[in-house]
Design an enzyme around this catalytic site. Structure first.
Site, PDB file in Angstrom:
ATOM      1  CE  LYS A 193     -28.994  67.702  -8.403  1.00  0.00           C
ATOM      2  NZ  LYS A 193     -29.992  68.329  -7.483  1.00  0.00           N
ATOM      3  N   GLY A 244     -25.192  61.737  -1.086  1.00  0.00           N
ATOM      4  CA  GLY A 244     -26.627  61.509  -0.998  1.00  0.00           C
ATOM      5  C   GLY A 244     -26.934  60.049  -0.732  1.00  0.00           C
ATOM      6  CB  SER A 245     -30.045  58.130  -1.195  1.00  0.00           C
ATOM      7  OG  SER A 245     -30.273  58.141  -2.597  1.00  0.00           O
ATOM      8  CB  THR A 246     -27.039  53.647  -0.989  1.00  0.00           C
ATOM      9  OG1 THR A 246     -26.266  53.969   0.173  1.00  0.00           O
ATOM     10  CG2 THR A 246     -26.402  52.466  -1.697  1.00  0.00           C
ATOM     11  CG  LEU A 247     -32.408  54.426  -5.258  1.00  0.00           C
ATOM     12  CD1 LEU A 247     -32.329  53.011  -5.819  1.00  0.00           C
ATOM     13  CD2 LEU A 247     -33.848  54.742  -4.833  1.00  0.00           C
ATOM     14  N   GLY A 249     -26.758  57.065  -5.657  1.00  0.00           N
ATOM     15  CA  GLY A 249     -25.359  56.782  -5.965  1.00  0.00           C
ATOM     16  C   GLY A 249     -25.214  55.685  -7.000  1.00  0.00           C
ATOM     17  CD  GLU A 267     -20.975  61.182   2.759  1.00  0.00           C
ATOM     18  OE1 GLU A 267     -21.644  60.217   3.217  1.00  0.00           O
ATOM     19  OE2 GLU A 267     -21.311  62.358   2.893  1.00  0.00           O
ATOM     20  CB  CYS A 301     -24.408  60.680   5.907  1.00  0.00           C
ATOM     21  SG  CYS A 301     -22.971  61.758   6.016  1.00  0.00           S
ATOM     22  CD  GLU A 401     -28.783  57.183   5.688  1.00  0.00           C
ATOM     23  OE1 GLU A 401     -27.850  57.861   6.140  1.00  0.00           O
ATOM     24  OE2 GLU A 401     -28.955  56.977   4.463  1.00  0.00           O
TER      25      GLU A 401
END
Length: 501
Positions: A193, A244-247, A249, A267, A301, A401
């Site tokens: 995706k 992508g973002s930690t959220l 993830g 990551e 990142c 970030e």
């Protein structure tokens, strides 16, 4: 049938057409979404519509995964030798290389990257990565393990089968190569995706996968946020890799827990410290600091967005660094213009996010030494290269970030003090240390809680060196031989050659 996006370009750096299919790539062909939805794709340099692409639903993901399962069982996996898999990956790299200018131009249109960066860095690293993993495909080995003379024990490194891969918008094609390279080399089939914000080069590459001669469904491409959520919950996807973002993830990991406990590689975000000691080569430290935070408009990142400068050279550094930022600002604009090195951020949403952090920094008492505002260009999502001084470690601009061309500079006195400040973060993706003292360089880089450390350089990623972080920057590794391990599972085989009971 899906439409073809095509545009003619007549620019100083690229003259010709660029095109790609706008459908979903499923079962070896481009198709419309089951529910017929579409997603707008915007040119960030102008803020105007480029095209519309198909938006996948969970129904499309189900179709893609079912087709991928069938392909894995019948025409891929360990039924195809590593040598053959390597040849196909090399053919894909060769086709990409033959069309490299068009891919670079598509990335400029869709992401806003300057031509020099798109072709000179992104496309180069993409080709290196695909060729590297083509070479790995026939070198995935197990081990023979000594136990006793009545038993033979060995290990097999086997593919998972269907793996899901979710790609970010900041390095669209490069991140595709980081993911599909080791996955296909080890015999997995991929449901990929791309970001719905920057999908065009991934769709273009899907057509080359077909042309390279891969069996159908080795790569399927659904699009849209709904597709990502459906992939994380899908019971037949055995492993998922996300950048992508930690959220997000966290949501991917939650989806794995709620479904089939699929293996997850993440990551995620970063807030990388860049530490500059008094004895650093000041001219080099400034140049690397500028690359570390302003390349790709700060949408990296590993960006060195927390810059810690020792008090003895602080004033000299700020003066030289602000001059470097001003130089970058003068070379802001059209990605296809000669000399452009600073493009827009990727979207209106990202522009608003970056400006929100800038406003918050000012409100908390930081000083915008240079920049801190929208660029004067009348179109697009351009942010001036920004340097904040008078920063304290507790400010949002230092802790969170931003993902934009915004540096927070903090003064420090001692080595112990800066190590403590640098490690005071939820993130641990990367770090940089500038010093002419080799012992200090090794000592400090070892003490920093990060998955990658650069000494007297910054953000210099190599295709054959592992990439990944500590703490909430994720786990697992991409690139190098380490990525091969993340796409295989180890089976231990015990064979009785003489034991009687």
């Amino acid at each position: 049938m899906p439409e073809i996006f095509k545009v003619e370009l007549d620019t100083p750096v690229y003259k010709g057409s660029v095109s790609c299919n706008t459908g979903l790539f499923i079962n070896g062909k481009f198709v419309d979404a089951v529910e017929g939805g579409t997603i707008d794709v915007i040119n960030p340099s102008t803020g105007k519509l480029l095209t519309k692409v198909a938006a996948a639903s969970s129904k499309d993901v189900d179709i893609a995964v079912e087709a991928a399962k069938k392909a894995y069982k019948t025409s891929w996996g360990l039924k195809v030798s590593g040598a053959q898999r390597g040849e196909l990956l090399m053919k894909l790299a060769t086709l990409l290389e033959a069309n490299i200018d068009e891919f670079a131009a598509l990335e400029c249109l869709n992401v806003g990257k300057p031509w020099s960066e798109s072709k000179g860095f992104d496309m180069k690293l993409t080709l290196q990565t695909l060729k590297y993993y083509a070479g790995w495909a026939d070198k995935v080995h197990g081990k023979t393990i000594e136990t006793n003379e009545q038993k033979l024990a060995y290990t097999r490194h086997e593919p998972y089968g269907v793996v899901g891969q979710i790609i970010p918008w900041n390095y669209p094609l490069t991140m595709v190569s980081w993911k599909i390279g080791p996955a296909l080399a080890t015999g997995n089939v991929v449901v990929l995706k791309p970001s719905e914000i920057t999908p065009l080069t991934a769709l273009k590459l899907a057509g080359l996968v077909q042309e390279a001669g891969f069996p159908p469904v080795n790569l399927t491409v659904p699009l849209g946020a709904t597709a990502g959520a459906a992939m994380s919950l899908h019971p037949d996807i055995r492993k998922i890799a996300f950048t992508g973002s930690t959220l997000t993830g966290r949501k991917i990991q939650e989806g794995s827990a709620k479904s089939n406990l699929k293996v997850v590689t993440l990551e995620l975000g970063g807030k990388s410290p860049n530490i500059i000691f008094d004895d650093a080569d000041l001219e080099q430290a400034v140049k690397w600091a500028a690359i570390g935070i302003f390349s790709n408009s700060g949408q990296v990142c590993t960006a060195g967005s927390r810059i810690f400068v020792q008090e003895g050279i602080y004033d000299a550094f700020i003066k030289a660094f602000s001059e470097a930022a001003a130089g970058v600002n003068t070379k802001t604009g059209d990605p296809f213009a000669e000399g452009t090195i600073h493009g827009p951020v990727v979207s209106q949403t990202q522009f608003d996010r970056v400006m929100g952090y800038i406003d918050a920094a000012k409100a908390e008492g930081a000083t915008a030494f240079i920049g801190g505002e929208r660029h004067s260009l009348t179109e697009g999502f351009f942010v001036k290269p920004t340097i904040f001084t008078d920063c304290t470690p507790d400010m949002k601009i230092v802790q969170e970030e931003v993902f934009g061309p915004v540096a927070a500079v903090v003064k420090f006195k001692t080595e112990d003090e800066v190590i403590e400040m640098a490690n005071d973060s939820n993130y641990g993706l990367a770090c940089a240390v500038f010093t002419e003292n080799v012992s200090r360089a090794i000592r400090v880089s070892n003490a920093l809680e990060a998955g990658m450390a650069w000494v007297n350089c910054n953000v210099t990623t190599e295709y054959n060196v592992p990439f990944g972080g500590y703490k909430q920057s994720g786990y697992g590794r991409e690139l190098g031989a380490y990525a091969i391990d993340t796409y295989t599972q180890v089976k231990a085989v015990h064979i009785n050659v003489g034991l009687r009971i």
